[in-house]
Design a protein around this motif. Structure first.
Motif, PDB file in Angstrom:
ATOM      1  N   GLU A  10       1.159  15.784   7.003  1.00 29.90           N
ATOM      2  CA  GLU A  10       1.201  14.696   7.965  1.00 29.90           C
ATOM      3  C   GLU A  10       0.419  13.466   7.525  1.00 29.90           C
ATOM      4  O   GLU A  10       0.631  12.384   8.035  1.00 29.90           O
ATOM      5  CB  GLU A  10       0.655  15.159   9.315  1.00 29.90           C
ATOM      6  N   ARG A  11      -0.498  13.604   6.616  1.00 30.39           N
ATOM      7  CA  ARG A  11      -1.346  12.481   6.210  1.00 30.39           C
ATOM      8  C   ARG A  11      -1.021  12.053   4.792  1.00 30.39           C
ATOM      9  O   ARG A  11      -0.592  12.843   3.977  1.00 30.39           O
ATOM     10  CB  ARG A  11      -2.813  12.899   6.286  1.00 30.39           C
ATOM     11  N   GLU A  12      -1.291  10.789   4.534  1.00 33.74           N
ATOM     12  CA  GLU A  12      -1.041  10.265   3.202  1.00 33.74           C
ATOM     13  C   GLU A  12      -1.999  10.894   2.185  1.00 33.74           C
ATOM     14  O   GLU A  12      -1.617  11.203   1.080  1.00 33.74           O
ATOM     15  CB  GLU A  12      -1.221   8.755   3.237  1.00 33.74           C
ATOM     16  N   GLU A  13      -3.245  11.047   2.571  1.00 31.66           N
ATOM     17  CA  GLU A  13      -4.238  11.701   1.730  1.00 31.66           C
ATOM     18  C   GLU A  13      -5.037  12.645   2.613  1.00 31.66           C
ATOM     19  O   GLU A  13      -5.425  12.271   3.706  1.00 31.66           O
ATOM     20  CB  GLU A  13      -5.211  10.683   1.130  1.00 31.66           C
ATOM     21  N   PRO A  14      -5.311  13.867   2.152  1.00 26.26           N
ATOM     22  CA  PRO A  14      -6.134  14.756   2.969  1.00 26.26           C
ATOM     23  C   PRO A  14      -7.531  14.163   3.143  1.00 26.26           C
ATOM     24  O   PRO A  14      -8.116  13.630   2.205  1.00 26.26           O
ATOM     25  CB  PRO A  14      -6.190  16.050   2.164  1.00 26.26           C
ATOM     26  N   ILE A  48      -4.358  -9.356   0.862  1.00 24.09           N
ATOM     27  CA  ILE A  48      -2.942  -9.065   1.123  1.00 24.09           C
ATOM     28  C   ILE A  48      -2.196  -8.906  -0.196  1.00 24.09           C
ATOM     29  O   ILE A  48      -1.450  -7.936  -0.394  1.00 24.09           O
ATOM     30  CB  ILE A  48      -2.310 -10.168   1.987  1.00 24.09           C
ATOM     31  N   ARG A  49      -2.398  -9.840  -1.120  1.00 24.58           N
ATOM     32  CA  ARG A  49      -1.725  -9.760  -2.427  1.00 24.58           C
ATOM     33  C   ARG A  49      -2.139  -8.500  -3.189  1.00 24.58           C
ATOM     34  O   ARG A  49      -1.307  -7.850  -3.821  1.00 24.58           O
ATOM     35  CB  ARG A  49      -2.005 -11.015  -3.251  1.00 24.58           C
ATOM     36  N   TYR A  50      -3.423  -8.173  -3.136  1.00 27.09           N
ATOM     37  CA  TYR A  50      -3.912  -6.958  -3.801  1.00 27.09           C
ATOM     38  C   TYR A  50      -3.186  -5.729  -3.248  1.00 27.09           C
ATOM     39  O   TYR A  50      -2.716  -4.870  -4.013  1.00 27.09           O
ATOM     40  CB  TYR A  50      -5.426  -6.820  -3.607  1.00 27.09           C
ATOM     41  N   LEU A  51      -3.112  -5.631  -1.932  1.00 23.53           N
ATOM     42  CA  LEU A  51      -2.465  -4.475  -1.311  1.00 23.53           C
ATOM     43  C   LEU A  51      -0.978  -4.424  -1.654  1.00 23.53           C
ATOM     44  O   LEU A  51      -0.438  -3.349  -1.934  1.00 23.53           O
ATOM     45  CB  LEU A  51      -2.669  -4.498   0.199  1.00 23.53           C
ATOM     46  N   GLN A  52      -0.320  -5.559  -1.665  1.00 20.19           N
ATOM     47  CA  GLN A  52       1.102  -5.596  -2.020  1.00 20.19           C
ATOM     48  C   GLN A  52       1.329  -5.165  -3.466  1.00 20.19           C
ATOM     49  O   GLN A  52       2.287  -4.455  -3.768  1.00 20.19           O
ATOM     50  CB  GLN A  52       1.662  -7.004  -1.805  1.00 20.19           C
ATOM     51  N   ARG A  53       0.437  -5.576  -4.330  1.00 20.47           N
ATOM     52  CA  ARG A  53       0.561  -5.277  -5.760  1.00 20.47           C
ATOM     53  C   ARG A  53       0.211  -3.821  -6.079  1.00 20.47           C
ATOM     54  O   ARG A  53       0.871  -3.188  -6.901  1.00 20.47           O
ATOM     55  CB  ARG A  53      -0.361  -6.217  -6.523  1.00 20.47           C
ATOM     56  N   SER A  58       2.889   1.836   0.898  1.00 22.88           N
ATOM     57  CA  SER A  58       1.961   2.719   1.582  1.00 22.88           C
ATOM     58  C   SER A  58       1.826   2.294   3.041  1.00 22.88           C
ATOM     59  O   SER A  58       1.627   1.116   3.343  1.00 22.88           O
ATOM     60  CB  SER A  58       0.592   2.652   0.896  1.00 22.88           C
ATOM     61  N   GLU A  59       1.938   3.235   3.962  1.00 18.46           N
ATOM     62  CA  GLU A  59       1.783   2.923   5.385  1.00 18.46           C
ATOM     63  C   GLU A  59       0.394   2.359   5.666  1.00 18.46           C
ATOM     64  O   GLU A  59       0.237   1.411   6.435  1.00 18.46           O
ATOM     65  CB  GLU A  59       2.016   4.180   6.222  1.00 18.46           C
ATOM     66  N   TRP A  60      -0.615   2.909   5.019  1.00 26.10           N
ATOM     67  CA  TRP A  60      -1.993   2.440   5.183  1.00 26.10           C
ATOM     68  C   TRP A  60      -2.099   0.971   4.782  1.00 26.10           C
ATOM     69  O   TRP A  60      -2.654   0.152   5.495  1.00 26.10           O
ATOM     70  CB  TRP A  60      -2.911   3.319   4.334  1.00 26.10           C
ATOM     71  N   ALA A  61      -1.528   0.626   3.628  1.00 25.94           N
ATOM     72  CA  ALA A  61      -1.581  -0.752   3.141  1.00 25.94           C
ATOM     73  C   ALA A  61      -0.788  -1.684   4.046  1.00 25.94           C
ATOM     74  O   ALA A  61      -1.234  -2.788   4.354  1.00 25.94           O
ATOM     75  CB  ALA A  61      -1.062  -0.828   1.713  1.00 25.94           C
ATOM     76  N   GLU A  62       0.376  -1.254   4.482  1.00 22.50           N
ATOM     77  CA  GLU A  62       1.194  -2.077   5.368  1.00 22.50           C
ATOM     78  C   GLU A  62       0.472  -2.356   6.681  1.00 22.50           C
ATOM     79  O   GLU A  62       0.533  -3.476   7.208  1.00 22.50           O
ATOM     80  CB  GLU A  62       2.550  -1.417   5.629  1.00 22.50           C
ATOM     81  N   ASP A  63      -0.234  -1.368   7.202  1.00 21.14           N
ATOM     82  CA  ASP A  63      -1.016  -1.569   8.425  1.00 21.14           C
ATOM     83  C   ASP A  63      -2.104  -2.622   8.200  1.00 21.14           C
ATOM     84  O   ASP A  63      -2.326  -3.489   9.037  1.00 21.14           O
ATOM     85  CB  ASP A  63      -1.653  -0.263   8.892  1.00 21.14           C
TER      86      ASP A  63
END
Length: 80
Positions: A10-14, A48-53, A58-63
């Motif tokens: 259920e989680r992206e990372e335990p 924002i650019r760092y997360l996109q790159r 990733s759902e975490w990054a998109e949030d």
């Protein structure tokens, strides 16, 4: 496998220890904890650019991208 295996699915990372958007604080590359509302606009855009790159899809990054973009939008509307 039991309940714990389901938890991992259920989680992206335990046991994810990354900062979460609902906390409203970002941890910088230097390890500093900073409130999103106190970040400079350039820092918000660069993050924002760092997360996109580096975390594309990733759902975490998109949030987080949503949180940073909302903050930029809020500031723009206040200055209008």
């Amino acid at each position: 496998m039991g309940d714990m295996a389901d938890y991992y699915d259920e989680r992206e990372e335990p046991f994810d220890t990354r900062p979460q958007p609902e906390e409203g604080e970002w941890i910088t590359a230097d390890g500093e904890c900073i409130k999103v509302t106190k970040m400079e606009p350039m820092h918000l855009r660069n993050t924002i650019r760092y997360l996109q790159r580096n975390h594309d899809g990733s759902e975490w990054a998109e949030d987080w991208i949503d949180v940073f973009q909302d903050e930029l939008d809020r500031r723009r509307s206040e200055s209008s």
